[in-house]
Design an enzyme around this catalytic site. Structure first.
Site, short mmCIF file in Angstrom:
data_model
loop_
_atom_site.label_atom_id
_atom_site.label_comp_id
_atom_site.label_asym_id
_atom_site.label_seq_id
_atom_site.Cartn_x
_atom_site.Cartn_y
_atom_site.Cartn_z
N PRO A 202 0.90 -1.33 0.10
CA PRO A 202 0.07 0.09 -0.03
C PRO A 202 1.10 1.14 0.05
O PRO A 202 1.89 1.31 0.84
CB PRO A 202 -1.00 -0.13 1.37
CG PRO A 202 0.28 -0.89 2.08
CD PRO A 202 0.84 -1.80 1.43
N GLN B 267 -6.88 -1.67 4.37
CA GLN B 267 -5.93 -1.09 5.50
C GLN B 267 -6.48 0.19 6.01
O GLN B 267 -6.91 1.02 5.29
CB GLN B 267 -4.54 -0.51 4.75
CG GLN B 267 -3.62 -0.27 5.79
CD GLN B 267 -2.22 0.05 5.49
OE1 GLN B 267 -2.13 1.28 5.15
NE2 GLN B 267 -1.12 -0.83 5.62
N CYS C 179 2.92 4.47 8.25
CA CYS C 179 2.88 5.85 7.56
C CYS C 179 3.95 6.71 8.13
O CYS C 179 3.61 7.19 9.52
CB CYS C 179 1.50 6.22 7.54
SG CYS C 179 1.59 7.85 6.51
N LYS D 98 1.02 -3.63 9.87
CA LYS D 98 2.16 -3.37 9.09
C LYS D 98 2.86 -1.99 10.09
O LYS D 98 2.42 -1.16 10.49
CB LYS D 98 1.90 -2.42 7.77
CG LYS D 98 2.97 -2.37 6.95
CD LYS D 98 2.54 -1.96 5.45
CE LYS D 98 3.89 -2.01 4.51
NZ LYS D 98 4.83 -0.75 4.76
N GLY E 53 7.20 -2.72 -3.22
CA GLY E 53 6.68 -1.47 -3.07
C GLY E 53 7.22 -0.69 -4.20
O GLY E 53 6.84 -0.82 -5.38
N ARG E 54 7.83 0.46 -4.06
CA ARG E 54 8.35 1.27 -5.19
C ARG E 54 9.19 0.49 -6.35
O ARG E 54 8.84 0.90 -7.71
CB ARG E 54 9.36 2.34 -4.46
CG ARG E 54 8.37 3.57 -3.79
CD ARG E 54 9.26 4.32 -3.11
NE ARG E 54 10.31 3.67 -2.38
CZ ARG E 54 11.63 4.14 -1.90
NH1 ARG E 54 11.94 5.48 -2.40
NH2 ARG E 54 12.43 3.60 -1.16
#
Length: 336
Positions: free
Chosen positions: A17, A83, A113, A154, A237-238
């Site tokens: 995410p 999420q 985050c 997470k 992810g990225r």
């Protein structure tokens, strides 16, 4: 209920995410590519849905996760876990229960985050300094959600540093979480290399699966991450946005090392020419306006420049262009 056998019988590969990046349109594109390459994501996790003062109305969940209209799966069949992010345990529990009523196959809780705005409102990674609150949230959600629906978390390694890792691990142990994903950096470290994969090792004492995340840009990184973290489960992810074929490359490398790779007609590399059709599909996707869509596409193209030299050439030619049709034409031309 233990979900280990159901979800983790084999090494899992997840699409991360990423706020403002892996939105429904990007999820659709990336999960389709992975499926076409013969190694679909086991599941993806939605961008976080912020929980503040009340149970959110259905339309908010549908806006973030339109896949709920389709059995909570992308067009290619990849499940989407929802999420949530917030700091009030009871509110988080009530929203999680409602998300399940709407069809969520699993609930993930965001304690990772690093955004200042989110942290200043007591959400995301700032709660890593309050393990007791983490425990309250996870356990409340676990109690509110039906037993056949998993609840995961997470996290990062800490907020400003790793000094509370033992406390965080204890909170996870006692909370009833069904698995844990760890981004191998603190909030303060942000996204700056390196990722400290070896720090994940200490969480393997938990009696639940652990998924490693952070700074995985190619198959070699993935192998190093798994070796140092002591887990075969990865969240991409990225790197998966920069090289949409990363998941296939990772699994090919992993299987070859463990001598269970079988020759297949499935491609494991996505060349620029094959990626063009997916980029055009992205530009033809749904958005509030074409301006928004073009901006989102340029964000993706900018990331693709790290994975494809052709992307840099295209970027140089369209970086100031605002007309979607002109950009699509430039994409089609770049294939020739």
């Amino acid at each position: 209920m233990s979900f280990s056998n159901q979800f983790f019988a084999n090494p899992v590969r997840l699409l991360a995410p990423m706020e403002g990046l892996t939105d429904p349109l990007m999820r659709q594109i990336l999960t389709q590519i992975a499926t076409d390459l013969g190694r679909p994501y086991d599941w993806s996790v939605s961008e976080f849905i912020r929980v503040t003062q009340h149970v959110l109305p259905a339309h908010v969940f549908y806006r973030y996760v339109p896949e709920l209209h389709h059995d909570a799966k992308t067009a290619s069949g990849t499940p989407i876990h929802i999420q949530l992010l917030g700091s009030e345990a009871q509110l988080m529990a009530e929203n999680a229960a409602y998300a399940c009523e709407l069809g969520a196959p699993a609930i993930d809780i965001n304690f990772g985050c690093p955004a200042k705005t989110v942290n200043s409102h007591r959400g995301g990674s700032v709660l890593l300094d309050e393990p007791e609150v983490m425990y309250d949230i996870i356990s409340a959600v676990r109690q509110a959600v039906p037993t056949d629906i998993p609840v995961s978390a997470k996290i990062r390694l800490g907020y400003t540093d790793t000094s509370r890792m033992d406390d965080i691990r204890g909170a996870i142990t006692d909370s009833g979480a069904d698995w844990l994903t760890i981004h191998a950096r603190t909030k303060t470290q942000g996204y700056k290399p390196p990722a400290y994969w070896d720090k994940i090792q200490s969480f393997n004492t938990l009696d639940i699966p652990v998924i490693a995340n952070g700074e995985i840009w190619n198959a070699e990184h993935a192998q190093n991450c798994m070796a140092q973290a002591g887990t075969t489960h990865l969240m991409l992810g990225r790197g998966a946005v920069t090289r949409p074929d990363l998941i296939a490359q990772v699994d090919k490398s992993h299987n070859q090392i463990h001598q269970n790779y079988q020759n297949s007609e499935n491609k494991t590399t996505l060349c620029w020419e094959d990626l063009i059709a997916h980029q055009i599909k992205f530009l033809e996707g749904k958005a509030k306006t074409d301006v928004v869509l073009v901006g989102r596409y340029k964000q993706w193209l900018g990331m693709l420049t790290k994975g494809y030299c052709e992307a840099q050439i295209l970027w140089d030619s369209i970086k100031r262009e605002k007309n979607k049709a002109v950009i699509i034409q430039a994409l089609q031309t770049s294939a020739k």
